[in-house]
Write a protein that holds these residues in place. Structure first.
Motif, PDB file in Angstrom:
ATOM      1  N   GLU A   1      81.100  46.799 -31.868  1.00 34.15           N
ATOM      2  CA  GLU A   1      78.757  46.358 -31.684  1.00 34.15           C
ATOM      3  C   GLU A   1      79.101  44.454 -32.943  1.00 34.15           C
ATOM      4  OE1 GLU A   1      76.249  48.542 -30.565  1.00 34.15           O
ATOM      5  OE2 GLU A   1      76.997  48.996 -28.941  1.00 34.15           O
ATOM      6  N   GLY A   2      79.847  45.202 -33.644  1.00 37.07           N
ATOM      7  CA  GLY A   2      79.095  44.036 -35.042  1.00 37.07           C
ATOM      8  C   GLY A   2      79.574  44.690 -35.696  1.00 37.07           C
ATOM      9  N   VAL A   3      79.245  43.751 -36.910  1.00 34.28           N
ATOM     10  CA  VAL A   3      79.245  43.967 -38.916  1.00 34.28           C
ATOM     11  C   VAL A   3      77.801  44.099 -39.426  1.00 34.28           C
ATOM     12  CG1 VAL A   3      79.903  43.742 -40.825  1.00 34.28           C
ATOM     13  CG2 VAL A   3      81.619  43.791 -38.991  1.00 34.28           C
ATOM     14  N   LEU A   4      77.140  44.730 -39.550  1.00 35.14           N
ATOM     15  CA  LEU A   4      75.667  44.461 -40.520  1.00 35.14           C
ATOM     16  C   LEU A   4      75.974  44.700 -41.676  1.00 35.14           C
ATOM     17  CD1 LEU A   4      74.292  47.861 -38.887  1.00 35.14           C
ATOM     18  CD2 LEU A   4      73.892  45.265 -38.209  1.00 35.14           C
ATOM     19  N   ARG A   5      76.108  42.949 -42.489  1.00 34.43           N
ATOM     20  CA  ARG A   5      76.375  42.139 -44.304  1.00 34.43           C
ATOM     21  C   ARG A   5      75.856  43.410 -45.230  1.00 34.43           C
ATOM     22  NH1 ARG A   5      76.144  36.733 -42.892  1.00 34.43           N
ATOM     23  NH2 ARG A   5      75.480  37.038 -45.155  1.00 34.43           N
ATOM     24  N   SER A   6      76.517  43.851 -46.190  1.00 29.77           N
ATOM     25  CA  SER A   6      75.183  44.128 -47.242  1.00 29.77           C
ATOM     26  C   SER A   6      74.446  45.670 -46.576  1.00 29.77           C
ATOM     27  CB  SER A   6      74.908  42.503 -48.076  1.00 29.77           C
ATOM     28  OG  SER A   6      74.876  43.221 -49.208  1.00 29.77           O
ATOM     29  N   ALA A   7      74.890  45.843 -46.038  1.00 30.17           N
ATOM     30  CA  ALA A   7      73.938  47.143 -45.425  1.00 30.17           C
ATOM     31  C   ALA A   7      73.719  48.679 -45.697  1.00 30.17           C
ATOM     32  CB  ALA A   7      73.521  47.246 -43.932  1.00 30.17           C
ATOM     33  N   PHE A   8      74.860  48.819 -47.190  1.00 30.61           N
ATOM     34  CA  PHE A   8      75.170  50.617 -47.305  1.00 30.61           C
ATOM     35  C   PHE A   8      75.221  49.932 -48.979  1.00 30.61           C
ATOM     36  CE2 PHE A   8      77.625  54.198 -48.086  1.00 30.61           C
ATOM     37  CZ  PHE A   8      76.399  54.592 -47.357  1.00 30.61           C
ATOM     38  N   THR A   9      75.018  50.672 -49.419  1.00 30.53           N
ATOM     39  CA  THR A   9      74.913  51.212 -50.724  1.00 30.53           C
ATOM     40  C   THR A   9      75.890  52.227 -51.128  1.00 30.53           C
ATOM     41  OG1 THR A   9      73.021  49.829 -51.616  1.00 30.53           O
ATOM     42  CG2 THR A   9      74.822  51.142 -53.362  1.00 30.53           C
ATOM     43  N   ALA A  10      77.452  51.939 -52.216  1.00 25.20           N
ATOM     44  CA  ALA A  10      77.866  53.460 -52.154  1.00 25.20           C
ATOM     45  C   ALA A  10      78.766  53.114 -53.549  1.00 25.20           C
ATOM     46  CB  ALA A  10      79.241  53.731 -51.174  1.00 25.20           C
ATOM     47  N   GLY A  11      78.916  54.243 -54.611  1.00 16.74           N
ATOM     48  CA  GLY A  11      79.265  53.498 -56.130  1.00 16.74           C
ATOM     49  C   GLY A  11      78.244  52.364 -56.202  1.00 16.74           C
ATOM     50  N   GLY A  12      77.465  52.404 -56.022  1.00 14.79           N
ATOM     51  CA  GLY A  12      76.478  51.210 -56.212  1.00 14.79           C
ATOM     52  C   GLY A  12      76.899  49.975 -55.597  1.00 14.79           C
ATOM     53  N   VAL A  13      77.310  50.129 -55.248  1.00 21.55           N
ATOM     54  CA  VAL A  13      78.530  48.314 -54.470  1.00 21.55           C
ATOM     55  C   VAL A  13      77.024  48.087 -53.373  1.00 21.55           C
ATOM     56  CG1 VAL A  13      79.926  46.868 -53.815  1.00 21.55           C
ATOM     57  CG2 VAL A  13      80.725  48.451 -55.725  1.00 21.55           C
ATOM     58  N   ARG A  14      76.416  47.237 -53.123  1.00 19.88           N
ATOM     59  CA  ARG A  14      76.475  47.218 -51.522  1.00 19.88           C
ATOM     60  C   ARG A  14      77.865  46.435 -50.660  1.00 19.88           C
ATOM     61  NH1 ARG A  14      71.291  48.012 -49.929  1.00 19.88           N
ATOM     62  NH2 ARG A  14      71.824  46.354 -48.470  1.00 19.88           N
ATOM     63  N   GLN A  15      78.095  47.667 -49.490  1.00 20.77           N
ATOM     64  CA  GLN A  15      78.990  47.112 -48.904  1.00 20.77           C
ATOM     65  C   GLN A  15      78.453  47.103 -47.599  1.00 20.77           C
ATOM     66  OE1 GLN A  15      81.521  50.669 -49.001  1.00 20.77           O
ATOM     67  NE2 GLN A  15      80.394  51.231 -51.051  1.00 20.77           N
ATOM     68  N   ASP A  16      79.580  45.743 -46.493  1.00 20.14           N
ATOM     69  CA  ASP A  16      78.682  45.646 -44.941  1.00 20.14           C
ATOM     70  C   ASP A  16      79.399  47.351 -44.438  1.00 20.14           C
ATOM     71  OD1 ASP A  16      78.776  42.933 -45.831  1.00 20.14           O
ATOM     72  OD2 ASP A  16      80.937  43.018 -45.318  1.00 20.14           O
ATOM     73  N   VAL A  17      78.613  46.885 -42.674  1.00 13.53           N
ATOM     74  CA  VAL A  17      79.242  48.150 -42.522  1.00 13.53           C
ATOM     75  C   VAL A  17      79.028  48.299 -40.539  1.00 13.53           C
ATOM     76  CG1 VAL A  17      77.462  50.243 -41.093  1.00 13.53           C
ATOM     77  CG2 VAL A  17      76.958  49.735 -43.922  1.00 13.53           C
ATOM     78  N   GLU A  18      79.294  48.148 -39.898  1.00 18.34           N
ATOM     79  CA  GLU A  18      80.578  48.274 -38.867  1.00 18.34           C
ATOM     80  C   GLU A  18      79.824  49.469 -38.181  1.00 18.34           C
ATOM     81  OE1 GLU A  18      84.132  47.920 -36.864  1.00 18.34           O
ATOM     82  OE2 GLU A  18      85.419  46.675 -39.608  1.00 18.34           O
ATOM     83  N   VAL A  19      79.380  48.387 -36.780  1.00 18.61           N
ATOM     84  CA  VAL A  19      78.506  49.163 -35.353  1.00 18.61           C
ATOM     85  C   VAL A  19      79.436  49.818 -34.376  1.00 18.61           C
ATOM     86  CG1 VAL A  19      76.224  50.192 -34.366  1.00 18.61           C
ATOM     87  CG2 VAL A  19      76.068  48.851 -36.273  1.00 18.61           C
ATOM     88  N   TRP A  20      79.374  51.232 -34.254  1.00 19.86           N
ATOM     89  CA  TRP A  20      80.519  51.328 -32.674  1.00 19.86           C
ATOM     90  C   TRP A  20      79.396  51.835 -31.710  1.00 19.86           C
ATOM     91  CZ3 TRP A  20      86.188  50.201 -32.431  1.00 19.86           C
ATOM     92  CH2 TRP A  20      86.172  50.078 -33.042  1.00 19.86           C
ATOM     93  N   ALA A  21      79.510  51.811 -30.307  1.00 12.15           N
ATOM     94  CA  ALA A  21      78.770  53.113 -29.718  1.00 12.15           C
ATOM     95  C   ALA A  21      79.654  52.349 -27.615  1.00 12.15           C
ATOM     96  CB  ALA A  21      77.778  52.137 -29.713  1.00 12.15           C
ATOM     97  N   LEU A  22      79.015  54.491 -27.546  1.00 11.55           N
ATOM     98  CA  LEU A  22      79.564  54.619 -25.850  1.00 11.55           C
ATOM     99  C   LEU A  22      78.553  54.931 -25.790  1.00 11.55           C
ATOM    100  CD1 LEU A  22      82.181  55.806 -25.190  1.00 11.55           C
ATOM    101  CD2 LEU A  22      81.877  58.014 -26.099  1.00 11.55           C
ATOM    102  N   VAL A  23      78.510  54.035 -24.625  1.00 15.43           N
ATOM    103  CA  VAL A  23      77.245  53.731 -24.006  1.00 15.43           C
ATOM    104  C   VAL A  23      77.456  54.715 -22.816  1.00 15.43           C
ATOM    105  CG1 VAL A  23      75.575  52.705 -22.739  1.00 15.43           C
ATOM    106  CG2 VAL A  23      76.423  52.065 -24.832  1.00 15.43           C
ATOM    107  N   ALA A  24      76.442  55.702 -22.256  1.00 17.09           N
ATOM    108  CA  ALA A  24      76.723  56.168 -20.574  1.00 17.09           C
ATOM    109  C   ALA A  24      76.471  55.823 -19.561  1.00 17.09           C
ATOM    110  CB  ALA A  24      75.729  57.680 -20.716  1.00 17.09           C
ATOM    111  N   GLU A  25      77.078  55.903 -18.904  1.00 16.30           N
ATOM    112  CA  GLU A  25      77.088  54.896 -17.711  1.00 16.30           C
ATOM    113  C   GLU A  25      76.401  55.649 -16.352  1.00 16.30           C
ATOM    114  OE1 GLU A  25      78.369  52.199 -17.073  1.00 16.30           O
ATOM    115  OE2 GLU A  25      79.176  51.516 -18.529  1.00 16.30           O
ATOM    116  N   ARG A  26      75.454  55.287 -16.263  1.00 16.09           N
ATOM    117  CA  ARG A  26      74.421  56.173 -15.352  1.00 16.09           C
ATOM    118  C   ARG A  26      73.877  55.417 -13.878  1.00 16.09           C
ATOM    119  NH1 ARG A  26      74.783  60.355 -18.429  1.00 16.09           N
ATOM    120  NH2 ARG A  26      73.544  60.651 -20.550  1.00 16.09           N
ATOM    121  N   GLY A  27      74.434  56.182 -13.393  1.00 17.62           N
ATOM    122  CA  GLY A  27      74.592  55.388 -11.682  1.00 17.62           C
ATOM    123  C   GLY A  27      72.282  55.515 -10.956  1.00 17.62           C
TER     124      GLY A  27
END
Length: 178
Positions: A152-178
């Motif tokens: 779905e996209g990238v959240l820029r500089s959204a996470f810190t690990a090892g003292g380094v700011r990192q970009d995070v990809e967001v993926w999702a699965l959405v159920a099809e409801r009738g």
């Protein structure tokens, strides 16, 4: 004991507070592999902290919130997967996972995630399952793709690990409801 088989010799089980010593031993063993992606792998440096964290997870589950599970291979804890968030009122949840290097390449995370996704969507009736990973964590991003999730996209500089700011990809699965 409640468990779900994942493969020959591999199973998914609840990771409860009484397993704190075992989980701590896993973290100690796998810390160099986990720390670049999971800040808690560095913070969980003694069994009391691990027990406290698992107790908070159990309390959240009792409130119908986040849940945490371990993955055992031939009787040894080699990883885990969690509903990092779980909100039935909103119909959404987020999965996160980790695995020791010696257990990689067996499809354990993908199988565990499929089981939890099926439960969340079909048993609990949630609509959206989300997966987040740093852009550098190609193994985790590959799992999201194999699960049929859409990027779905990238959240820029959204996470810190090892003292380094990192970009995070967001993926999702959405159920099809009738």
């Amino acid at each position: 004991m409640l468990s779900h088989p994942l493969a020959d010799g591999a199973e998914l089980r609840a990771l409860e507070p009484w397993r704190a010593e075992e989980f701590h031993a896993f973290i100690e063993r796998a810390r160099p592999h986990l720390a670049p992606w999971l800040p808690w792998a560095t913070a969980m440096d003694d069994p009391a902290k691990v027990r406290h964290w698992l107790t908070r997870c159990a309390e959240a589950q009792a409130r119908d919130g986040k849940r945490i599970f371990g993955i055992w291979l031939d009787g040894e804890l080699v990883g885990g997967i969690e509903f990092a968030s779980f909100d039935p009122a909103l119909g959404t949840c987020e999965l996160g996972a980790w695995l020791a290097p010696e257990a990689e390449g067996r499809g354990l995370i993908t199988r565990a995630a499929r089981h939890l996704i099926d439960w969340a969507l079909h048993t609990r009736g949630l609509t959206r399952v989300q997966w987040r990973a740093t852009t550098a964590n190609t193994r985790s991003l590959a799992v999201a793709h194999r699960l049929g999730m859409r990027r779905e996209g990238v959240l820029r500089s959204a996470f810190t690990a090892g003292g380094v700011r990192q970009d995070v990809e967001v993926w999702a699965l959405v159920a099809e409801r009738g």
